[in-house]
Design a protein around this motif. Structure first.
Motif, mmCIF file in Angstrom:
data_model
loop_
_atom_site.group_PDB
_atom_site.id
_atom_site.type_symbol
_atom_site.label_atom_id
_atom_site.label_comp_id
_atom_site.label_asym_id
_atom_site.label_seq_id
_atom_site.Cartn_x
_atom_site.Cartn_y
_atom_site.Cartn_z
ATOM 1 N N PRO A 518 -1.797 -3.016 12.948
ATOM 2 C CA PRO A 518 -2.618 -1.846 12.585
ATOM 3 C C PRO A 518 -2.592 -1.637 11.071
ATOM 4 O O PRO A 518 -1.622 -2.016 10.400
ATOM 5 C CB PRO A 518 -1.921 -0.692 13.316
ATOM 6 C CG PRO A 518 -1.137 -1.339 14.408
ATOM 7 C CD PRO A 518 -0.714 -2.675 13.880
ATOM 8 N N ASP A 519 -3.678 -1.050 10.533
ATOM 9 C CA ASP A 519 -3.690 -0.802 9.099
ATOM 10 C C ASP A 519 -2.763 0.364 8.758
ATOM 11 O O ASP A 519 -2.174 0.999 9.646
ATOM 12 C CB ASP A 519 -5.105 -0.566 8.570
ATOM 13 C CG ASP A 519 -5.741 0.704 9.124
ATOM 14 O OD1 ASP A 519 -5.010 1.543 9.691
ATOM 15 O OD2 ASP A 519 -6.964 0.859 8.980
ATOM 16 N N PHE A 520 -2.639 0.639 7.463
ATOM 17 C CA PHE A 520 -1.670 1.634 7.006
ATOM 18 C C PHE A 520 -1.899 2.994 7.658
ATOM 19 O O PHE A 520 -0.958 3.663 8.097
ATOM 20 C CB PHE A 520 -1.744 1.759 5.480
ATOM 21 C CG PHE A 520 -0.882 2.856 4.924
ATOM 22 C CD1 PHE A 520 0.479 2.667 4.746
ATOM 23 C CD2 PHE A 520 -1.430 4.089 4.583
ATOM 24 C CE1 PHE A 520 1.282 3.688 4.248
ATOM 25 C CE2 PHE A 520 -0.636 5.109 4.084
ATOM 26 C CZ PHE A 520 0.726 4.904 3.911
ATOM 27 N N GLY A 521 -3.152 3.410 7.740
ATOM 28 C CA GLY A 521 -3.451 4.720 8.301
ATOM 29 C C GLY A 521 -2.997 4.844 9.745
ATOM 30 O O GLY A 521 -2.436 5.871 10.161
ATOM 31 N N GLU A 522 -3.217 3.779 10.543
ATOM 32 C CA GLU A 522 -2.817 3.820 11.943
ATOM 33 C C GLU A 522 -1.300 3.760 12.092
ATOM 34 O O GLU A 522 -0.708 4.419 12.960
ATOM 35 C CB GLU A 522 -3.468 2.663 12.697
ATOM 36 C CG GLU A 522 -4.981 2.772 12.826
ATOM 37 C CD GLU A 522 -5.561 1.610 13.611
ATOM 38 O OE1 GLU A 522 -4.852 1.080 14.490
ATOM 39 O OE2 GLU A 522 -6.707 1.220 13.337
ATOM 40 N N ASP A 527 3.215 10.193 11.622
ATOM 41 C CA ASP A 527 4.183 10.809 10.710
ATOM 42 C C ASP A 527 3.506 11.090 9.373
ATOM 43 O O ASP A 527 3.540 10.273 8.452
ATOM 44 C CB ASP A 527 5.375 9.878 10.521
ATOM 45 C CG ASP A 527 6.534 10.562 9.783
ATOM 46 O OD1 ASP A 527 6.300 11.602 9.141
ATOM 47 O OD2 ASP A 527 7.663 10.034 9.850
ATOM 48 N N GLU A 528 2.864 12.251 9.265
ATOM 49 C CA GLU A 528 2.117 12.595 8.055
ATOM 50 C C GLU A 528 3.039 12.689 6.844
ATOM 51 O O GLU A 528 2.657 12.313 5.729
ATOM 52 C CB GLU A 528 1.381 13.918 8.257
ATOM 53 C CG GLU A 528 0.593 14.407 7.053
ATOM 54 C CD GLU A 528 -0.581 13.501 6.702
ATOM 55 O OE1 GLU A 528 -1.182 13.708 5.622
ATOM 56 O OE2 GLU A 528 -0.902 12.589 7.497
ATOM 57 N N ARG A 533 4.531 10.344 1.653
ATOM 58 C CA ARG A 533 5.597 9.837 0.780
ATOM 59 C C ARG A 533 5.252 8.446 0.252
ATOM 60 O O ARG A 533 5.367 8.170 -0.951
ATOM 61 C CB ARG A 533 6.923 9.789 1.539
ATOM 62 C CG ARG A 533 8.113 9.365 0.661
ATOM 63 C CD ARG A 533 9.357 9.136 1.484
ATOM 64 N NE ARG A 533 9.255 7.939 2.298
ATOM 65 C CZ ARG A 533 9.461 6.691 1.817
ATOM 66 N NH1 ARG A 533 9.752 6.505 0.537
ATOM 67 N NH2 ARG A 533 9.362 5.645 2.623
ATOM 68 N N LEU A 534 4.800 7.575 1.135
ATOM 69 C CA LEU A 534 4.484 6.205 0.732
ATOM 70 C C LEU A 534 3.277 6.162 -0.203
ATOM 71 O O LEU A 534 3.294 5.467 -1.226
ATOM 72 C CB LEU A 534 4.224 5.349 1.975
ATOM 73 C CG LEU A 534 5.442 5.071 2.859
ATOM 74 C CD1 LEU A 534 5.015 4.372 4.146
ATOM 75 C CD2 LEU A 534 6.469 4.225 2.105
ATOM 76 N N LYS A 535 2.208 6.890 0.153
ATOM 77 C CA LYS A 535 1.003 6.868 -0.684
ATOM 78 C C LYS A 535 1.247 7.511 -2.037
ATOM 79 O O LYS A 535 0.760 7.023 -3.069
ATOM 80 C CB LYS A 535 -0.151 7.567 0.030
ATOM 81 C CG LYS A 535 -0.729 6.797 1.193
ATOM 82 C CD LYS A 535 -1.256 5.424 0.796
ATOM 83 C CE LYS A 535 -2.449 5.499 -0.135
ATOM 84 N NZ LYS A 535 -2.962 4.138 -0.481
#
Length: 685
Positions: A518-522, A527-528, A533-535
């Motif tokens: 799955p891509d990053f968003g999925e 866990d918003e 945090r990552l973005k």
């Protein structure tokens, strides 16, 4: 700016003068029609009236098209055909003009009236009105009762009409400010005083001696003579026509259409000179015209100007495939199996760059040589892993494919063919998620024509999971930034540097690969907090490295600035401060004592370099000036927009390119008050 101005005619001809001044104010290479052979492989601009280029209208168009060949073409049309010139002549000229307009990527007239001719013949053209020349200061009193007509003398110009009306009314005398057109030297004009040819200086002087400015031409469709009168601040009486009505709306109070010259002269005070106050005059300088032309060229010829014109694909012989890996042998084997199925490539080597897995991965089998290299687990270091893999590559083309991205059989051949044709190519394939491409990428390819219309913000569309680049260009860039640790961003940072180093971005929609995971968003949808945090960590890391405005918030000072400004010695501190306040700016020189502790003052690397020859403040629209320079090729000469023929004041350079002829840009500079006494500046008194 990659554009050639192909100019015909004698310098004194009005159309030739327009062509020469357009080149002078826009930039590009200038070629004489007599030396038009062997034109550069670049767009060509022609300022066209048929009699300057051939013996007949068709001959003129044939000769222009032969000289231009398959190059993109821009045309400024002048002396557009009108039925008033006679049906047979109109028919011949109309067919030729329409044929040339159909061939041109950019077609422009000087009036809506002229544009109507092309629209009636199914051709879309743009309108750029003639500029007002810069009128000199002339301290000469007007002579009461004088009527002035500017320009060459020939039948139908209207001299006879105005002379006949002046004779009937009395109290007026008509002066023709110019000489006879070739072939009409024997033309009789009773009641008209003919000055003969006038130099530029003498023409303005003779205009000042006239108390009433007129344009009596019966069939005028665009008039440089009228523009001279308007530049001098005069109210102009003009023979009524569609063009006269158009100008009357454009310049309220300055142009007055006339249907009855006798009545117009009777109602006009022969003792008065109609001068329009400076702040009420229509303002339309050569720099305004140049900007409008440059806008059209940027729309039509953008890949030529920005260096993004893609090469013709050339089959590649050998490719090094680099696969970053971390604890997922199953997906890795699927990627290797897919590469085994590649078509159209003679030689492939596979380099697995392991980023600190628990154990080195084992590839079961492959028809291509496979090498596994590894680095210690000091966190997520995809950039360093890719660099490690590239350092072991033997072939001149590097194809980076992620360990969860399955290329289709034609992927390598298609992606590598662009790099084989141009070692500066930076190729991004099509990464599919569940058989489809993400909307944001699909929209980017449409908007940028698969990156052929890329600009300095296109680094956002380069993905390292489907990235192909030449070994030589990759090494020139210094590879990925190995100091980046954590999720994402290393591909954008590399692409940012690649574009500024002259890279040619290419998206190949047929070079497809399927993303297994799955891509990053999925992956982070549940866990918003973790997603943010990552973005945010990625954004913070890139903001320090990518100086483009899209990567940085306004008003925040970083150690590296986007724009570096070089000012002449002894530039006042207030001027330097104005530059620093104008944007993400570093003043590299000079370094006055008062500002030595400002981290933005002094030498340092920047994406954009501006050199200014005078101690003046920044342009009123610094960001707009930089954007225009980029769109026109990355090299620009800056001029004072208030002076038509001034020497350049500064230069802007960004992005390594081969633009031999810089664009020319008129700039309105900010006024900065810089008192000699620093205390006065500091305290504001």
């Amino acid at each position: 700016m990659k554009l050639t101005h192909l100019i015909a005619g004698e310098p004194t001809h009005g159309v030739t003068e327009y062509a020469r001044l357009l080149a002078q104010h826009t930039g590009g290479e200038v070629r004489s029609w007599d030396d038009g052979s062997g034109l550069p492989h670049a767009p060509v601009h022609v300022t066209f009236t048929d009699h300057l280029f051939g013996t007949t209208p068709d001959d003129a168009v044939d000769r222009v098209l032969e000289a231009v060949g398959n190059r993109p073409l821009s045309v400024s049309f002048h002396d557009v055909p009108q039925r008033g010139e006679g049906e047979e002549r109109f028919r011949r000229r109309a067919a030729a003009y329409v044929r040339l307009a159909h061939r041109a990527e950019v077609a422009v007239t000087n009036s809506q009236h002229e544009a109507g001719f092309f629209h009636d013949n199914g051709v879309d053209v743009e309108v750029i009105h003639l500029p007002l020349p810069q009128a000199p200061e002339v301290n000469i009193e007007a002579e009461p009762g004088t009527i002035g007509v500017i320009g060459f003398i020939y039948p139908g110009k209207g001299h006879a009409d105005i002379a006949a009306a002046a004779t009937k009314v009395g109290g007026w005398r008509v002066r023709a400010l110019g000489g006879y057109s070739a072939g009409h030297e024997d033309m009789e004009l009773p009641g008209v005083e003919v000055t003969g040819y006038l130099s530029e200086e003498h023409l303005w002087e003779e205009m000042a001696r006239v108390s009433l400015a007129v344009c009596p031409h019966r069939h005028v469709s665009a008039s440089g003579s009228l523009m001279r009168w308007l530049a001098a601040g005069r109210t102009v009486l003009m023979a009524d026509s569609a063009y006269a009505q158009e100008l009357a709306q454009l310049c309220p109070g300055q142009v007055k259409p006339v249907t009855d010259w006798e009545q117009a002269l009777r109602s006009h005070d022969a003792e008065a000179t109609d001068l329009i106050p400076a702040d009420e005059r229509w303002q339309h300088s050569w720099w305004d015209v140049a900007r409008l032309w440059q806008d059209l060229w940027c729309q039509a010829f953008k890949p030529w100007f920005t260096g993004q014109l893609r090469p013709s694909p050339t089959p590649a012989q050998a490719v090094s495939v680099i696969i970053p890996h971390y604890n997922d042998e199953t997906s890795l084997q699927r990627v290797v199996d897919a590469i085994d199925a590649s078509r159209g490539i003679d030689a492939v080597e596979i380099i697995v760059a392991d980023d600190g897995s628990r154990a080195l991965p084992k590839v079961k089998s492959s028809r291509w040589p496979v090498k596994v290299v590894s680095q210690a687990d000091f966190g997520f270091r995809a950039a360093a892993a890719r660099n490690l893999g590239a350092s072991h590559a033997r072939f001149p083309i590097l194809a980076f494919v992620d360990g969860d991205t399955i290329p289709e059989p034609d992927y390598l051949a298609r992606a590598a063919s662009w790099v084989s044709a141009d070692e500066r190519a930076v190729v991004v394939g099509t990464r599919l998620q569940d058989g489809v491409e993400p909307d944001w990428l699909h929209e980017a390819w449409q908007r940028t024509h698969d990156l052929e219309w890329a600009d300095s913000s296109a680094w956002r569309f380069i993905l390292s999971s489907v990235l192909t680049i030449s070994r030589r260009f990759f090494d020139l860039l210094g590879g990925f930034d190995a100091s980046l640790i954590g999720y994402g961003g290393e591909d954008w940072e590399l692409a940012f540097r690649a574009y500024n180093a002259g890279g040619v971005f290419v998206h190949d929609p047929q070079a497809r690969a399927a993303h297994l995971e799955p891509d990053f968003g999925e992956r982070t949808a549940h866990d918003e907090t973790e997603r943010l945090r990552l973005k945010n960590a990625e954004t913070s890391a890139l903001a320090r490295r990518i100086t483009h405005p899209l990567a940085r918030p306004d008003g925040v000072i970083f150690s590296r600035q986007d724009i570096g400004v070089w000012l002449p010695p002894h530039t006042p501190e207030a001027v330097i401060s104005a530059w620093l306040a104008a944007g993400d700016v570093r003043v590299t020189h000079p370094v006055p004592e008062l500002l030595t502790e400002d981290p933005r003052v002094g030498p340092g690397p920047t994406r954009i370099t501006i050199e200014v020859d005078q101690p003046i403040g920044p342009p009123q629209d610094l960001a707009g000036v930089v954007s225009r320079v980029e769109a026109l090729g990355g090299r620009g000469m800056l001029y004072d927009a208030h002076q038509a023929y001034a020497s350049p004041i500064g230069r802007v350079t960004l992005r390594r390119n081969d633009q031999a002829h810089p664009a020319k840009i008129g700039v309105r500079w900010a006024e900065v008050t810089a008192p000699a006494q620093l205390e006065r500046w500091c305290a504001g008194w």
